[in-house]
Each structure stands twice: as structure tokens, then as C-alpha cells.
Motif scaffolding. Structure first.
Motif, PDB file in Angstrom:
ATOM      1  N   ASP A  37       0.235  -1.219   0.032  1.00 25.75           N
ATOM      2  CA  ASP A  37      -0.134  -0.341   0.188  1.00 25.75           C
ATOM      3  C   ASP A  37       0.801   1.143  -0.077  1.00 25.75           C
ATOM      4  N   LYS A  38       1.696   1.079   0.456  1.00 25.15           N
ATOM      5  CA  LYS A  38       3.529   2.060   0.119  1.00 25.15           C
ATOM      6  C   LYS A  38       3.810   2.616  -1.467  1.00 25.15           C
ATOM      7  N   ASN A  39       3.220   1.734  -2.280  1.00 26.80           N
ATOM      8  CA  ASN A  39       4.002   1.272  -3.739  1.00 26.80           C
ATOM      9  C   ASN A  39       5.306   0.874  -3.998  1.00 26.80           C
ATOM     10  N   GLN A  40       5.854   0.435  -2.421  1.00 26.26           N
ATOM     11  CA  GLN A  40       7.221  -0.645  -2.450  1.00 26.26           C
ATOM     12  C   GLN A  40       6.636  -1.650  -3.144  1.00 26.26           C
ATOM     13  N   ILE A  41       8.219  -1.999  -4.195  1.00 26.01           N
ATOM     14  CA  ILE A  41       8.302  -3.456  -4.520  1.00 26.01           C
ATOM     15  C   ILE A  41       8.030  -4.506  -3.157  1.00 26.01           C
ATOM     16  N   TYR A  42       7.475  -5.883  -3.829  1.00 22.60           N
ATOM     17  CA  TYR A  42       8.180  -6.533  -3.057  1.00 22.60           C
ATOM     18  C   TYR A  42       9.566  -7.341  -3.075  1.00 22.60           C
ATOM     19  N   VAL A  43      10.558  -7.335  -2.351  1.00 24.95           N
ATOM     20  CA  VAL A  43      11.945  -8.107  -3.430  1.00 24.95           C
ATOM     21  C   VAL A  43      12.086  -9.670  -2.649  1.00 24.95           C
ATOM     22  N   ASP A  44      12.525 -10.316  -3.282  1.00 25.13           N
ATOM     23  CA  ASP A  44      13.597 -11.875  -2.182  1.00 25.13           C
ATOM     24  C   ASP A  44      13.992 -10.725  -1.732  1.00 25.13           C
ATOM     25  N   SER A  45      15.281 -12.180  -1.353  1.00 27.01           N
ATOM     26  CA  SER A  45      15.916 -12.045  -0.368  1.00 27.01           C
ATOM     27  C   SER A  45      16.809 -11.850  -1.124  1.00 27.01           C
ATOM     28  N   PHE A  46      17.266 -11.270  -2.426  1.00 22.42           N
ATOM     29  CA  PHE A  46      18.552 -10.375  -3.292  1.00 22.42           C
ATOM     30  C   PHE A  46      18.262  -9.171  -3.494  1.00 22.42           C
ATOM     31  N   LEU A  47      16.677  -8.537  -3.232  1.00 20.96           N
ATOM     32  CA  LEU A  47      16.649  -7.558  -3.644  1.00 20.96           C
ATOM     33  C   LEU A  47      16.289  -7.447  -4.679  1.00 20.96           C
ATOM     34  N   ARG A  48      15.824  -8.556  -5.297  1.00 21.92           N
ATOM     35  CA  ARG A  48      15.522  -8.493  -7.434  1.00 21.92           C
ATOM     36  C   ARG A  48      13.642  -8.303  -6.743  1.00 21.92           C
ATOM     37  N   SER A  49      13.286  -7.805  -7.715  1.00 21.43           N
ATOM     38  CA  SER A  49      11.700  -7.846  -7.919  1.00 21.43           C
ATOM     39  C   SER A  49      11.479  -9.354  -7.745  1.00 21.43           C
ATOM     40  N   ILE A  50      10.343  -9.794  -7.318  1.00 17.85           N
ATOM     41  CA  ILE A  50      10.097 -11.521  -7.140  1.00 17.85           C
ATOM     42  C   ILE A  50       9.282 -11.750  -8.797  1.00 17.85           C
ATOM     43  N   GLN A  51       8.908 -10.278  -8.805  1.00 18.05           N
ATOM     44  CA  GLN A  51       8.567 -11.020 -10.743  1.00 18.05           C
ATOM     45  C   GLN A  51       9.574 -11.319 -11.525  1.00 18.05           C
ATOM     46  N   TYR A  52      10.356 -10.114 -12.057  1.00 18.62           N
ATOM     47  CA  TYR A  52      11.530 -10.100 -13.191  1.00 18.62           C
ATOM     48  C   TYR A  52      12.950 -10.142 -11.692  1.00 18.62           C
ATOM     49  N   GLN A  53      13.817 -11.476 -12.372  1.00 24.95           N
ATOM     50  CA  GLN A  53      15.153 -11.865 -12.095  1.00 24.95           C
ATOM     51  C   GLN A  53      16.318 -10.635 -12.477  1.00 24.95           C
ATOM     52  N   ASN A  54      16.337  -9.532 -13.161  1.00 25.44           N
ATOM     53  CA  ASN A  54      17.096  -8.499 -14.017  1.00 25.44           C
ATOM     54  C   ASN A  54      16.269  -7.828 -13.261  1.00 25.44           C
TER      55      ASN A  54
END
Length: 393
Positions: free
Chosen positions: A244-261
Motif C-alpha cells: 500500500d506504500k507502492n514499495q516493490i516486493y523483493v526476494d532475499s537478493f533484493l530482486r523483484s519477485i517478478q523480474y530477476q533482472n
């Protein structure tokens, strides 16, 4: 063919990331996108809003020579096409990338009323100074009792002692500090004559007046919203999974959970189940980590998850007082503080170290900035630890 890396945002995370990347990967093109030619020293915005002298830092002077600085506003991110669209003074351009780093930061606020003000961005600070003229304000009302609200209240009251200042916190004021820390805050506020309204839920805000559910009212002639910050809605509009704060969800490597690049650093990143808060205290480590991780990715090396631990919170209380609240690794307070002039000096040194870190990362051929990594615990671990601490008290 050179690897092209595009970094959106030239704040604490973006500049540090760009400089650190340029030193580690040679066959690469780095584009740093910024809508300003000056670095925005956000940790001093409460000073600038109180008309303290501002020292400007040119972004070009903070980055290494081979980094391409492009001034413009990002209007669209197309992660499925590996492309960003930027509006510049020379027109709209498109830039393709192999890797994207999103470090736009949080310049927005959760709007509550049309006549509110903000100091969350340089533009909002300038707008406030032009429209309100601080020296003419009779009663400044600050919504939000967090670090921004506390620092603004004390800075303002010290600079304009005849102005009435009230800070409104819908929760208990100072709840994120230890008993000793809260006592010092209350003592400071009392000595300056700053009013505190806490644990009072707001019913409505209308022209110059706040109504509370306990039927009390508060009048003001200038309202500053410091209740919470949000990142650019462009991130959500571009199709990223956001909160709700427009922050992008990331994985443990700070990558977008949708796009690995696509990597995310600073306020734009949301690492689930962690207690990382917005601010340069996390932006700098994230920027450094993303640079190292992108470098490892390009070299096909094994990646290490992002780790970070808090060690303290530095709060300025005017020019000659401060509060250093020591914390556990999850940012919960220890019953240990430093106050007074020494704390003010430490806080100023911390502020200066952020700029110093950017300059040294630019100057030295090796990686300069390091951060306290520790173990990035999950919230469940924090809760267990807090339950244990409560049993000990």
C-alpha cells in the motif's frame, strides 16, 4: 556488447550503487537517471524547512566519470520489455537495459487534507517555504510523532521561539523509544514549550482545525503532514507487485519477485517478514549490496542474501541537543541512550558521514562502504525475543 545497467533515482542508494558498480564491472554502461541535478540530502529537510542554511551537492560531482548521468523524469517502466521511458528537456526518450535498479525513494505522503504541507521532497520543502513563509507562522501543527515530526518540531521551535508548535500523534508519543529516551524527549519538548497531543484519534480535518473523536478540537494556521511516506505510484502503475506504500516486493537478493533482472534498493524495496524501515540507514546498505549482487550476477557467481542489523537511532533535537537511542538488531530500543550536546555532535557526524561515504566510494578504486550485516531476522523471531524480554522485566 556492453552490459547496460539503468539506475532510477540518484539518492543515497542510487549514487552509492552506481559508483560501486562502475568499479567492479568494466565492460558495462551505467545510466543514472535523476529529475534533479542536485543531490537531495533528505536527512536535513527539517533543517531547510526551518530556514537553516542549505549546502548544495551536485550529483555530477558525486559520481565517477564513466557513469552517464541523465536528467529527466521517469514516466514509464516496462519490465517485460526491459525498457524505461524518460521525459527530458529535449523530449521523451526510451532506454533499454539488461539490468534495472529501482532506487526512486519515497517523496510522497499519505494525504489527509488539501491544505497540508510536506517536507518529504525538496520540491515540497521549497513549496512550503514560498507559500507559508516560516517567520509568519503563528501555530505550526505537525501530524505524526515519528523521527521526522520530532526533528522538525524541535528545530522549528528553536529557530522560531515565538511560534506555537503542537505535535499530534494518534498513538502514544515516543512509543518506539526506551523509557530513558522518551523521558529525554518529553523533557526537551517541555523546555521548548512544544505541545503534545497523543493517543487521540483524528475524526476530521477542515480549514485550520482538527477534530478528534474525544470531541476536542485543535486550531492551527499551518499543518505539516509527517504521518507516513509512500513511494512513487509509477511502480505500481508499471505492473510491479507492490504494497500500500507502492514499495516493490523483493526476494532475499533484493530482486523483484517478478523480474530477476530488476533490483530494488532503498525506500522502494519491500522485503517481506523483515522490519527494515525507510531511511538512509537502510538505503546506503541496500545500494551497496545491490551493486555487489549485480556484479556477482553478471559474473555468474553465487549470491548471498541481503543481511542487515540496526544498532541505533540518531535524532537531532535542535542544534545543541540530540538523542542516540541504542537498539537491538530489529530496531527495538535498548534501555541505553546518549543525550545532550554529545548526541547532537554524533548526529551531525552521522549526517556528514553519508555524504562522505558517497564521495569516498567515488574516489577510491576499491569498495569503501560497509554496513553492520548481522542476521536479518524475521518478524516471528523479533516477537519471540520481545516476549522473552517482557518476561525478564
Amino acid at each position: 556488447m556492453k552490459t547496460k545497467i539503468v539506475i532510477l533515482g540518484a539518492g543515497y542508494a542510487g549514487i552509492l550503487c552506481a559508483n560501486r558498480l562502475e568499479k567492479q564491472i568494466k565492460n558495462v554502461e551505467i545510466f543514472l537517471i535523476s529529475d534533479s541535478i542536485y543531490f537531495q540530502e533528505r536527512i536535513r529537510f527539517h533543517e531547510f524547512a526551518s530556514k537553516t542554511t542549505e549546502k548544495k551537492h551536485s550529483i555530477q560531482n558525486l559520481i565517477r566519470k564513466k557513469i552517464n548521468l541523465l536528467n529527466g523524469k521517469v514516466t514509464l517502466i516496462q519490465p517485460e520489455l526491459n525498457q524505461v521511458v524518460i521525459e527530458t528537456i529535449n523530449g521523451v526518450i526510451q532506454i533499454d537495459y539488461h539490468y534495472l535498479v529501482v532506487s526512486i525513494g519515497s517523496s510522497g505522503i499519505k494525504k489527509l487534507t488539501k491544505d497540508e504541507n510536506s517536507i518529504q521532497s525538496k520540491e515540497s520543502v521549497n513549496k512550503f517555504l514560498i507559500e507559508k513563509k516560516p517567520e509568519t507562522v503563528n501555530h505550526l501543527c505537525i501530524l505524526g510523532g515519528g523521527l521526522t515530526g520530532i526533528e522538525l518540531a524541535t528545530e522549528w521551535k528553536e529557530k522560531f521561539p515565538k511560534s506555537e508548535v503542537t505535535i499530534v500523534d494518534q498513538s502514544q508519543f515516543g512509543k518506539s523509544f526506551s523509557n530513558l529516551g522518551k523521558q529525554h524527549l518529553l523533557k526537551k519538548f517541555k523546555s521548548l514549550g512544544i505541545n503534545i497531543v497523543d493517543s487521540a484519534k483524528i475524526r476530521n480535518i477542515s480549514s485550520g482545525k482538527i477534530g478528534f473523536f474525544n470531541h476536542s478540537e485543535l486550531s492551527y494556521d499551518c499543518l505539516m503532514n509527517c504521518t507516513g511516506f509512500i513511494t512513487n505510484p509509477l511502480l505500481k502503475e508499471s505492473g510491479f507487485h507492490t504494497n500500500d506504500k507502492n514499495q516493490i516486493y523483493v526476494d532475499s537478493f533484493l530482486r523483484s519477485i517478478q523480474y530477476q533482472n530488476v533490483f530494488v534498493a532503498g525506500d522502494s524495496a519491500k522485503l517481506e517478514h523483515s522490519s527494515l524501515r525507510m531511511g538512509c540507514v537502510t538505503a546506503l546498505p541496500m545500494g551497496a549490496y545491490v551493486a555487489d549482487t549485480v556484479s556477482k550476477t553478471i559474473r555468474n557467481q553465487n549470491l548471498t542474501p541481503f543481511a542487515f542489523q540496526f544498532f541505533g537511532r540518531c535524532v537531532s533535537l535542535g542544534r545543541n541537543d540530540g538523542l542516540i537511542q541504542w537498539t537491538f538488531e530489529d530496531d527495538s530500543p535498548k534501555e541505553k541512550v546518549i543525550t545532550g550536546k554529545l548526541a547532537a555532535i554524533i548526529k551531525e557526524l552521522v549526517n556528514k558521514f553519508t555524504i562522505f561515504s558517497l564521495k569516498m566510494e567515488k574516489r577510491f578504486p576499491f569498495r569503501f562502504y560497509f554496513w553492520p550485516q548481522g542476521k536479518l531476522l524475521e518478524k516471528s523471531d523479533y516477537q519471540k525475543r520481545n516476549i522473552w524480554r517482557q518476561g525478564e522485566s
